[in-house]
Design a protein around this motif. Structure first.
Motif, PDB file in Angstrom:
ATOM      1  N   VAL A  90       3.390  -1.252   4.051  1.00  0.00           N
ATOM      2  CA  VAL A  90       2.789   0.035   3.753  1.00  0.00           C
ATOM      3  C   VAL A  90       3.914   1.051   3.656  1.00  0.00           C
ATOM      4  N   TRP A 111      -3.424  -3.733  12.761  1.00  0.00           N
ATOM      5  CA  TRP A 111      -3.640  -4.838  11.814  1.00  0.00           C
ATOM      6  C   TRP A 111      -2.361  -5.654  11.643  1.00  0.00           C
ATOM      7  N   VAL A 145       0.861  -1.179   0.000  1.00  0.00           N
ATOM      8  CA  VAL A 145       0.000   0.000   0.000  1.00  0.00           C
ATOM      9  C   VAL A 145       0.899   1.232   0.000  1.00  0.00           C
ATOM     10  N   ILE A 154      -3.614   0.788  11.132  1.00  0.00           N
ATOM     11  CA  ILE A 154      -2.683   0.024  10.294  1.00  0.00           C
ATOM     12  C   ILE A 154      -1.712  -0.775  11.178  1.00  0.00           C
ATOM     13  N   MET A 183      -3.498   7.527  10.857  1.00  0.00           N
ATOM     14  CA  MET A 183      -3.714   6.354   9.994  1.00  0.00           C
ATOM     15  C   MET A 183      -2.951   5.146  10.517  1.00  0.00           C
ATOM     16  N   HIS A 239      -8.232   7.619   6.245  1.00  0.00           N
ATOM     17  CA  HIS A 239      -7.916   6.185   6.263  1.00  0.00           C
ATOM     18  C   HIS A 239      -9.129   5.331   6.625  1.00  0.00           C
ATOM     19  N   GLU A 240     -10.116   5.909   7.294  1.00  0.00           N
ATOM     20  CA  GLU A 240     -11.313   5.123   7.642  1.00  0.00           C
ATOM     21  C   GLU A 240     -11.964   4.569   6.377  1.00  0.00           C
ATOM     22  N   TRP A 284     -10.142   4.385   3.098  1.00  0.00           N
ATOM     23  CA  TRP A 284      -9.301   3.634   2.160  1.00  0.00           C
ATOM     24  C   TRP A 284      -8.583   2.428   2.764  1.00  0.00           C
ATOM     25  N   TRP A 285      -8.340   2.406   4.047  1.00  0.00           N
ATOM     26  CA  TRP A 285      -7.606   1.261   4.604  1.00  0.00           C
ATOM     27  C   TRP A 285      -8.413  -0.043   4.483  1.00  0.00           C
ATOM     28  N   ALA A 304       0.672   5.320   0.400  1.00  0.00           N
ATOM     29  CA  ALA A 304      -0.096   6.535   0.659  1.00  0.00           C
ATOM     30  C   ALA A 304       0.721   7.728   0.165  1.00  0.00           C
ATOM     31  N   ALA A 347      -8.131  -1.098   0.947  1.00  0.00           N
ATOM     32  CA  ALA A 347      -6.821  -1.680   0.627  1.00  0.00           C
ATOM     33  C   ALA A 347      -6.771  -3.140   1.057  1.00  0.00           C
TER      34      ALA A 347
END
Lengths: 250, 435
Positions: A88, A129, A10, A126, A122, A71-72, A74-75, A12, A78
């Motif tokens: 990332v 995760w 990913v 991330i 963000m 990010h809420e 696009w994450w 950004a 992704a």
């Protein structure tokens, strides 16, 4: 053997000068990429380029990375597109106008929000995760300007210096989960961000910096100065006592 | 690789303001009264056609994204700052090759169109413009013209070979060529004299896709116009291909005297005798075959700080033998030996540009250090010989031909003028339109 394989990444701030070259390196190896950037036309142009250069798949999301909440959106996208990303790269940022930032509170806020707050925000979901996945690499583009405050650009410097401390802590936390956090500290790089500056021999090409970033991500390094010479320049700069430093015209 | 914003011959010297283009959506910067722009790619034009002294260059090297590549058909669309090296890097491993390539791969697509470049395959493939389907031309008034042989055909014809003067080429669409692999079967044959050269050319044009000859320019008398004829075809070899490593670079300017008549004469003699047998065959990768000089980065620095001049003409077949003999005799008599002299025949495929250089006949390319006072008068005499023979010179390699000769060589220049963008100009154009 690289420690981290960079097959699903990913990015950004994917339309930035440095990120574009990182994207090209990864694309030429057949990686799958998820690109995030603000301008849809530029994002499409970069995505098409990476497809032609051999990326196995290129997904995109338009988002304003200066916001602390983008990010809420696009994450999760992704994760849906790539399945399990291997890493990332956070590459967005603004240099801002140092002169204006001295006087203008809104510009100071804008620089700090874009370069520091949005990244810290963000990285909350991330990092969590990756911590659960228990492998992977998070790389963030900081700056040598974050190593010491100077009158010529201390707002930008503070945004990158704050990032530096944040990433130190994050690295310490994720180490125990087998996840590497890489702080990239480029010096002067010949990109659109620095187009207005006169080019000295200290300027590095975006291609060479990109190849350093990919190598550092694969190896899971901690802090990387690019090119290497900046490590020594900053070492000297940091050793100057503050009582002396404050008198310098830097 | 940041360009130098000089020309490749580093003669003449010029000062510029450089503005950088980043995206296809960028507009052309508006300059003040009396100021002009010229697009600048990687600066591989030798003379002053890529310079705009005292004015502005519009750098296109960052406009270097691919837009679309159809690996099934070989159709490629890319921004104008993409280099031929970039194209080969993605196309060659998938079995595609450039339809026409000049002797360096470090030129941009925009530059290849604007100079309508040619290569060793001219006798079968024509020049670059013959393989371009369409491109976009951005004018300083903001208009974006889609140009092809069908749409805006007049702007298409003016822009191919138009030396960057008709506006900014933003992207180009072309057709690549299917090849069996990255290998070339090469044969090298010694020849002595123009008759042998012409006979070898006639024969090889039928059997080989690529032909070129190196000529020993330093020898006279019975050795006049001796050389090595090289011809090649794409090979069916299935040997695995390894991407070559970047070669050495010329780290400094050599002193001006390094390439003197003695060392050049010696080099030419050694080169001629490098093969002891009159005929040699081998299979090589496309890199050394097409781009031998790209192996040394910044090779132009070998000519020293003053730089060097290229001179390339083409002369119609009916006068070729006598004219080439006259030219080679004058050069060897002058003692101003050319380091690398290249000769080949060009084919009959008509180029699409109003100012395109290629024409059926024999072309000869020479280079000289820009050092000797007697060089300029001698090249002026060669220009006159070419003019009398009905030939012409190549603007991309020129820094000094007279305006009178240019206008004679390119009779469509009056028609071309109508398509020049009012905000664009170049050192070359100002020179050949005056004097």
């Amino acid at each position: 053997m690289p420690k981290h394989k960079l097959e699903r990444i990913v990015i950004a701030g994917a339309t930035s000068g440095i990120a574009r070259e990182v994207g090209r390196l990864l694309a030429s190896r057949g990686a799958r990429l998820f690109l995030v950037a603000r301008d849809p036309a530029k994002l499409d142009a970069v995505a098409a380029d990476l497809r032609a250069r051999g990326a196995e798949g290129v997904h995109t999301a338009v988002a304003d990375l200066a916001s602390t909440t983008s990010h809420e959106q696009w994450w999760p996208e992704a994760l849906a597109a790539l399945g399990e990303p291997d890493g990332v790269l956070v590459a967005h940022g603004i240099l801002g106008d140092a002169e204006r930032a001295r006087r203008d509170a809104s510009h100071t806020t804008e620089i700090l929000t874009t370069n520091f707050l949005s990244v810290a925000a963000m990285l909350a979901p991330i990092s969590t995760w990756f911590e659960q996945r228990r492998s992977g690499v998070i790389a963030v583009i900081g700056s040598v300007a974050g190593d010491r405050g100077r009158q010529s650009n201390y707002v930008y410097g503070a945004s990158k210096g704050g990032l530096d401390i944040f990433l130190q802590g994050l690295r310490n936390r994720l180490f125990h989960a087998g996840v590497d956090v890489v702080t990239i500290k480029p010096g002067f790089v010949d990109t659109p961000m620095t187009a207005h500056l006169p080019k000295t021999p200290l300027f590095a090409s975006a291609e060479s910096v990109a190849s350093g970033i990919v190598g550092a991500m694969e190896a899971g390094r901690d802090v990387v100065y690019l090119p290497f010479i900046w490590r020594w320049i900053l070492l000297v700069l940091k050793m100057i006592p503050e009582a002396v430093f404050k008198r310098l015209k830097t | 690789m940041r360009p130098s914003f000089q020309s490749w011959g580093r003669y003449p010297k010029a000062e510029h303001q450089v503005l950088q283009l980043e995206w296809l959506t960028d507009r052309i910067p508006q300059l003040g009264e009396g100021q002009s722009l010229l697009p600048y790619g990687l600066g591989r034009s030798y003379g002053d056609s890529c310079l705009n002294d005292g004015q502005t260059l519009l750098a296109t090297w960052r406009l270097n994204r691919f837009i679309e590549f159809e690996a099934a058909t070989g159709r490629l669309r890319a921004e104008a700052g993409v280099s031929l090296a970039d194209i080969l890097a993605i196309a060659a491993p998938r079995g595609w090759f450039l339809p026409v390539t000049p002797g360096t791969k470090h030129v941009t697509l925009g530059g290849a169109v604007a100079n309508d470049v040619h290569g060793k395959s001219h006798h079968v493939s024509g020049s670059f413009g013959n393989h371009v389907d369409r491109f976009e031309l951005l004018r300083s008034d903001g208009r974006r013209l889609l140009c092809s042989p069908e749409e805006n055909p007049d702007y298409f014809a003016a822009t191919v070979g138009g030396l960057g003067l008709t506006g900014l080429i933003t992207w180009v669409e072309l057709r690549l060529k299917r090849v069996p692999g990255p290998w070339i079967d090469v044969e090298e044959l010694q020849f002595r004299g123009l008759d042998e050269f012409l006979a070898l050319s006639r024969e090889s044009e039928q059997t080989h896709e690529y032909i070129v000859a190196w000529v020993d320019c330093a020898s006279k008398g019975k050795n006049l116009a001796r050389g090595i004829f090289s011809r090649g075809n794409h090979s069916l070899s299935k040997a695995p291909w390894v991407r070559p490593k970047p070669g050495p670079r010329m780290p400094v300017d050599l002193p001006g005297f390094a390439l003197n008549p003695l060392s050049v004469g010696l080099f030419n003699s050694l080169y001629f005798h490098k093969q002891f047998s009159p005929r040699k065959a081998r299979t090589v990768s496309y890199e050394p075959f097409f781009y031998p000089l790209d192996a040394i980065e910044d090779w132009n620095r070998a000519y020293g700080k003053q730089g060097f001049l290229q001179w390339q003409c083409v002369v119609p077949f009916e006068n070729a033998r006598e004219t080439m003999k006259e030219i080679l005799t004058r050069i060897s008599a002058s003692g101003l030996a050319s380091f690398l002299s290249v000769m080949k025949t060009m084919g009959a495929m008509p180029p699409v540009g109003m100012l395109s250089f290629p024409a059926p006949g024999v072309t000869l390319a020479l280079d000289f250090p820009a050092r000797h006072a007697r060089l300029f008068p001698m090249l002026g005499e060669l220009d006159e010989i070419v003019a009398e023979a009905g030939g012409r010179l190549y603007p991309a390699k020129d820094a000094r031909m007279s305006g009178r000769h240019f206008r004679l060589f390119y009779p469509r220049h009056e028609e071309f003028k109508k398509y020049i963008d009012p905000a664009f100009s170049s050192s070359f154009w100002r020179r050949v339109m005056s004097a």
